[in-house]
Design an enzyme around this catalytic site. Sequence first.
Site, PDB file in Angstrom:
ATOM      1  N   HIS A  17       0.877  -1.334  -0.130  1.00  0.00           N
ATOM      2  CA  HIS A  17      -0.114   0.067  -0.038  1.00  0.00           C
ATOM      3  C   HIS A  17       0.842   1.321  -0.024  1.00  0.00           C
ATOM      4  O   HIS A  17       2.063   1.327   0.637  1.00  0.00           O
ATOM      5  CB  HIS A  17      -0.890   0.165   1.258  1.00  0.00           C
ATOM      6  CG  HIS A  17      -1.853   0.960   1.350  1.00  0.00           C
ATOM      7  ND1 HIS A  17      -1.596   2.415   1.688  1.00  0.00           N
ATOM      8  CD2 HIS A  17      -3.223   1.179   0.996  1.00  0.00           C
ATOM      9  CE1 HIS A  17      -2.526   3.043   1.531  1.00  0.00           C
ATOM     10  NE2 HIS A  17      -3.602   2.351   1.069  1.00  0.00           N
ATOM     11  N   ASP A  19       0.762   3.918   1.525  1.00  0.00           N
ATOM     12  CA  ASP A  19       1.282   4.528   2.784  1.00  0.00           C
ATOM     13  C   ASP A  19       2.192   3.781   3.592  1.00  0.00           C
ATOM     14  O   ASP A  19       3.005   4.102   4.327  1.00  0.00           O
ATOM     15  CB  ASP A  19       0.176   4.923   3.434  1.00  0.00           C
ATOM     16  CG  ASP A  19      -1.065   5.971   3.257  1.00  0.00           C
ATOM     17  OD1 ASP A  19      -0.338   6.816   2.399  1.00  0.00           O
ATOM     18  OD2 ASP A  19      -2.244   5.915   3.263  1.00  0.00           O
ATOM     19  N   LYS A  20       2.294   2.576   3.180  1.00  0.00           N
ATOM     20  CA  LYS A  20       2.880   1.588   4.004  1.00  0.00           C
ATOM     21  C   LYS A  20       4.265   1.565   3.599  1.00  0.00           C
ATOM     22  O   LYS A  20       5.191   1.026   4.386  1.00  0.00           O
ATOM     23  CB  LYS A  20       2.316   0.169   4.052  1.00  0.00           C
ATOM     24  CG  LYS A  20       1.051  -0.167   5.024  1.00  0.00           C
ATOM     25  CD  LYS A  20       1.732  -0.401   6.298  1.00  0.00           C
ATOM     26  CE  LYS A  20       0.838   0.587   7.123  1.00  0.00           C
ATOM     27  NZ  LYS A  20       1.412   0.935   8.562  1.00  0.00           N
ATOM     28  N   GLU A  45      10.178  11.275   7.600  1.00  0.00           N
ATOM     29  CA  GLU A  45       8.940  11.100   7.141  1.00  0.00           C
ATOM     30  C   GLU A  45       9.149  11.014   5.464  1.00  0.00           C
ATOM     31  O   GLU A  45      10.242  11.381   4.882  1.00  0.00           O
ATOM     32  CB  GLU A  45       8.188  12.702   7.097  1.00  0.00           C
ATOM     33  CG  GLU A  45       7.811  13.127   8.391  1.00  0.00           C
ATOM     34  CD  GLU A  45       6.921  12.319   9.186  1.00  0.00           C
ATOM     35  OE1 GLU A  45       6.117  11.514   8.587  1.00  0.00           O
ATOM     36  OE2 GLU A  45       6.722  12.524  10.490  1.00  0.00           O
ATOM     37  N   GLU A  58      14.123  15.114  10.364  1.00  0.00           N
ATOM     38  CA  GLU A  58      15.453  15.531  11.215  1.00  0.00           C
ATOM     39  C   GLU A  58      16.109  14.377  11.864  1.00  0.00           C
ATOM     40  O   GLU A  58      15.478  13.596  12.123  1.00  0.00           O
ATOM     41  CB  GLU A  58      15.097  16.909  12.105  1.00  0.00           C
ATOM     42  CG  GLU A  58      13.991  16.552  12.994  1.00  0.00           C
ATOM     43  CD  GLU A  58      13.443  17.647  13.565  1.00  0.00           C
ATOM     44  OE1 GLU A  58      13.416  18.947  12.962  1.00  0.00           O
ATOM     45  OE2 GLU A  58      12.684  17.480  14.814  1.00  0.00           O
ATOM     46  N   LYS A 173      -5.981  -4.425   0.046  1.00  0.00           N
ATOM     47  CA  LYS A 173      -6.528  -4.326   1.402  1.00  0.00           C
ATOM     48  C   LYS A 173      -7.580  -5.125   1.691  1.00  0.00           C
ATOM     49  O   LYS A 173      -7.989  -6.043   0.781  1.00  0.00           O
ATOM     50  CB  LYS A 173      -7.321  -2.833   0.942  1.00  0.00           C
ATOM     51  CG  LYS A 173      -6.441  -1.581   0.681  1.00  0.00           C
ATOM     52  CD  LYS A 173      -7.302  -0.369   0.445  1.00  0.00           C
ATOM     53  CE  LYS A 173      -7.700   0.333   1.680  1.00  0.00           C
ATOM     54  NZ  LYS A 173      -8.482   1.362   1.449  1.00  0.00           N
ATOM     55  N   PHE A 238      -7.758  -3.823 -11.406  1.00  0.00           N
ATOM     56  CA  PHE A 238      -6.624  -3.231 -10.268  1.00  0.00           C
ATOM     57  C   PHE A 238      -5.244  -3.691 -10.624  1.00  0.00           C
ATOM     58  O   PHE A 238      -4.698  -4.402 -10.023  1.00  0.00           O
ATOM     59  CB  PHE A 238      -7.159  -3.642  -9.032  1.00  0.00           C
ATOM     60  CG  PHE A 238      -6.206  -3.044  -7.788  1.00  0.00           C
ATOM     61  CD1 PHE A 238      -5.642  -2.128  -7.921  1.00  0.00           C
ATOM     62  CD2 PHE A 238      -6.558  -3.462  -6.345  1.00  0.00           C
ATOM     63  CE1 PHE A 238      -5.059  -1.175  -6.980  1.00  0.00           C
ATOM     64  CE2 PHE A 238      -5.849  -3.046  -5.288  1.00  0.00           C
ATOM     65  CZ  PHE A 238      -5.013  -1.868  -5.619  1.00  0.00           C
ATOM     66  N   ASP A 246      -1.820   5.995  -6.386  1.00  0.00           N
ATOM     67  CA  ASP A 246      -2.427   6.813  -5.257  1.00  0.00           C
ATOM     68  C   ASP A 246      -1.066   7.049  -4.431  1.00  0.00           C
ATOM     69  O   ASP A 246      -0.362   6.266  -4.108  1.00  0.00           O
ATOM     70  CB  ASP A 246      -3.449   6.172  -4.343  1.00  0.00           C
ATOM     71  CG  ASP A 246      -3.865   6.818  -3.511  1.00  0.00           C
ATOM     72  OD1 ASP A 246      -4.058   8.222  -3.832  1.00  0.00           O
ATOM     73  OD2 ASP A 246      -4.721   6.726  -2.765  1.00  0.00           O
ATOM     74  N   ALA A 247      -1.011   8.623  -4.076  1.00  0.00           N
ATOM     75  CA  ALA A 247       0.418   9.011  -3.370  1.00  0.00           C
ATOM     76  C   ALA A 247       0.130   8.297  -2.025  1.00  0.00           C
ATOM     77  O   ALA A 247      -0.925   8.060  -1.520  1.00  0.00           O
ATOM     78  CB  ALA A 247       0.223  10.454  -3.452  1.00  0.00           C
ATOM     79  N   ARG A 252      -0.180   7.696   7.918  1.00  0.00           N
ATOM     80  CA  ARG A 252      -1.342   7.918   7.594  1.00  0.00           C
ATOM     81  C   ARG A 252      -2.733   6.627   8.044  1.00  0.00           C
ATOM     82  O   ARG A 252      -3.733   6.645   7.711  1.00  0.00           O
ATOM     83  CB  ARG A 252      -1.967   8.218   6.180  1.00  0.00           C
ATOM     84  CG  ARG A 252      -1.568   9.598   5.929  1.00  0.00           C
ATOM     85  CD  ARG A 252      -2.201  10.083   4.470  1.00  0.00           C
ATOM     86  NE  ARG A 252      -1.887   9.373   3.377  1.00  0.00           N
ATOM     87  CZ  ARG A 252      -1.862   9.872   2.219  1.00  0.00           C
ATOM     88  NH1 ARG A 252      -2.365  11.095   2.105  1.00  0.00           N
ATOM     89  NH2 ARG A 252      -1.643   9.150   1.077  1.00  0.00           N
ATOM     90  N   LYS A 253      -1.949   5.499   8.521  1.00  0.00           N
ATOM     91  CA  LYS A 253      -2.554   4.329   8.904  1.00  0.00           C
ATOM     92  C   LYS A 253      -2.661   4.063  10.320  1.00  0.00           C
ATOM     93  O   LYS A 253      -2.419   3.132  10.898  1.00  0.00           O
ATOM     94  CB  LYS A 253      -1.977   3.310   7.781  1.00  0.00           C
ATOM     95  CG  LYS A 253      -2.509   3.448   6.510  1.00  0.00           C
ATOM     96  CD  LYS A 253      -3.929   3.156   6.453  1.00  0.00           C
ATOM     97  CE  LYS A 253      -4.329   3.382   4.896  1.00  0.00           C
ATOM     98  NZ  LYS A 253      -4.500   4.978   4.423  1.00  0.00           N
ATOM     99  N   LYS A 273      10.095   7.428  13.692  1.00  0.00           N
ATOM    100  CA  LYS A 273      10.270   8.035  15.142  1.00  0.00           C
ATOM    101  C   LYS A 273      11.000   7.298  16.011  1.00  0.00           C
ATOM    102  O   LYS A 273      10.579   6.190  16.247  1.00  0.00           O
ATOM    103  CB  LYS A 273       8.813   8.537  15.783  1.00  0.00           C
ATOM    104  CG  LYS A 273       7.961   9.506  15.126  1.00  0.00           C
ATOM    105  CD  LYS A 273       6.752   9.817  15.712  1.00  0.00           C
ATOM    106  CE  LYS A 273       5.741  10.737  14.975  1.00  0.00           C
ATOM    107  NZ  LYS A 273       4.501  10.929  15.832  1.00  0.00           N
ATOM    108  N   LYS A 277      10.706   9.501  21.426  1.00  0.00           N
ATOM    109  CA  LYS A 277       9.435  10.045  21.136  1.00  0.00           C
ATOM    110  C   LYS A 277       8.230   9.348  21.762  1.00  0.00           C
ATOM    111  O   LYS A 277       7.928   8.082  21.181  1.00  0.00           O
ATOM    112  CB  LYS A 277       9.407  10.198  19.653  1.00  0.00           C
ATOM    113  CG  LYS A 277      10.025  11.257  18.994  1.00  0.00           C
ATOM    114  CD  LYS A 277      10.545  11.528  17.583  1.00  0.00           C
ATOM    115  CE  LYS A 277      11.524  12.305  17.175  1.00  0.00           C
ATOM    116  NZ  LYS A 277      12.892  11.962  17.729  1.00  0.00           N
ATOM    117  N   ASP A 279       5.107   9.335  21.533  1.00  0.00           N
ATOM    118  CA  ASP A 279       4.096   9.024  20.535  1.00  0.00           C
ATOM    119  C   ASP A 279       4.204   7.482  20.331  1.00  0.00           C
ATOM    120  O   ASP A 279       3.159   6.776  20.075  1.00  0.00           O
ATOM    121  CB  ASP A 279       4.194   9.643  19.256  1.00  0.00           C
ATOM    122  CG  ASP A 279       3.362  11.069  18.879  1.00  0.00           C
ATOM    123  OD1 ASP A 279       2.553  11.162  19.915  1.00  0.00           O
ATOM    124  OD2 ASP A 279       3.611  11.695  18.146  1.00  0.00           O
TER     125      ASP A 279
END
Length: 393
Positions: A17, A19-20, A45, A58, A173, A238, A246-247, A252-253, A273, A277, A279
Site C-alpha cells: 500500500h 502509505d505502508k 517522513e 530531522e 486491502k 486493479f 495513489d500517493a 496515515r494508517k 520516530k 518520542k 508517540d
Amino acid sequence: MTRQNYTFTSESVSEGHPDKICDRISDAVLDAFLSEEPEARVAAETFATTNRVVIGGEVGLADQSKLKEYMGRIEDIARACIKDVGYEQDKFHHETVEITNLLHEQSAHIAQGVDSAKDKDEGAGDQGIMFGYATNETDALMPAPIQYSHAILRRLAEVRKDGTEPTLRPDAKSQLSVVYENGKPVGVSSIVLSTQHRDESQTSDDIRAIVEPYIREVLPSGWITDATEWWVNPTGTFVIGGPDGDAGLTGRKIIVDTYGGAAPHGGGAFSGKDPTKVDRSAAYAARYLAKNVVAAGMADRCTIQLSYAIGVSKPLSIYCDTFGTGQVGDAEIEKAVEQCMDLTPRGIREHLQMNRPIYERTAAYGHFGREPDADGGFSWEKTDLGEALKRAV
C-alpha cells in the site's frame, strides 16, 4: 452493561500500500541510524508518488558531523525497501524511481525538551496521550477483526513473494466484519479483499478463485458460512497500484497500525520516530501493560492511557478501564502499573530495550499482536510482567 451481540469491522492494508511503503522507508531509515548510534534522534517522513520518493525530517546525533556520511546511504535504503516489497512497475520501479533526500539536523529547540531534564530522567519528546489495549478474544490478545485482517494480507504476501501466486501484485486491502455473540467473535458476515493483479483480463471472479483458499486457511474454522458476503476486487480491474495509483505518506494508517478502531487512539503515528518520542514508545508501553493485565487474568479487556508533557519525564496521568471485566478495581491496576514499570521515556526504552534497529519490521501488518523476536523486536508483546502486577494489587 457492555453490548454482547454485534458486528464490528476492521481493515488492514498490505506492505505494498502506498502509505505502508512510506512507513517502511521511514522505519528503515530510523533503523539505519540506530544501528550506528543507539541514542540517535530521528523523525523521518516519506512521501511517494509516480516515479518519485521524497524523504524529509530531522536527525540528531552525538557527533552531528557524521550526519553527512550517513546520508549517503539513504537512497540505497529506500530502493531496498521498494525492491523487497516487490515493485517493478514501469512508473514505480526500485531501480528507476527518483529519490530525494531532504533529511537535516534536528532542531535544538525540540532536542532541549528531551535533554533538559536532570540525570537519567530525560524529558518526553513531546506532549500527548497514548493508548494501549488488550482483549482475550484471540490468542494474541488482540481484537479479532484487525488481527485476522492482517493475517489475510500477510498470507497473500507470502504466496505472492514465494512465486506460488505470480499474478498477485503488492498493493492490497482487506476488511472483515466479525460477528460477536455473548461478547466473543463467532463468525464473519462479510469479507472485502481488493488486491492489485498482473493482467487486465483477470476478472473479480478470477481473483477470488486465487485468494479464497488462503482466506479460508487463515480464518478460524466455521467462521465462513453460506451467509458470508464476499466482495473481492468489487470495482473490477486493479492493475495500476502502489504510489503510481495513489500517493503515499508516512503515518496515515494509525488505526490499521493499532487496534482497528476497537480501542481509542491518541492520534500520534509511529513510523520514522525514535523511541525518545512518546508517540511511539509510550503507546508500545501502554500496549505492554494492557496485555500483561489481560494475560495475567486480571481482566478480560483492558485499556491503558498515558499522558505526557514535553520536557517532563514522568507521565502526567495513568488511566485504566477494564470495562467491568476486572478481577480487581481499575484504580488498583493504575497504582500497580506505576509501581511495576518506570514510565519515564528512558525507563520505557530500557525496560523494553528499544534503542535497537527493530522498527522496519513493524511497518506493515500491525505494531501489536505479533510474536516477540529473539533480537528484541516486538518486546512490548511479552507477557513477563503479569506476576509483578498481581503482587502489586
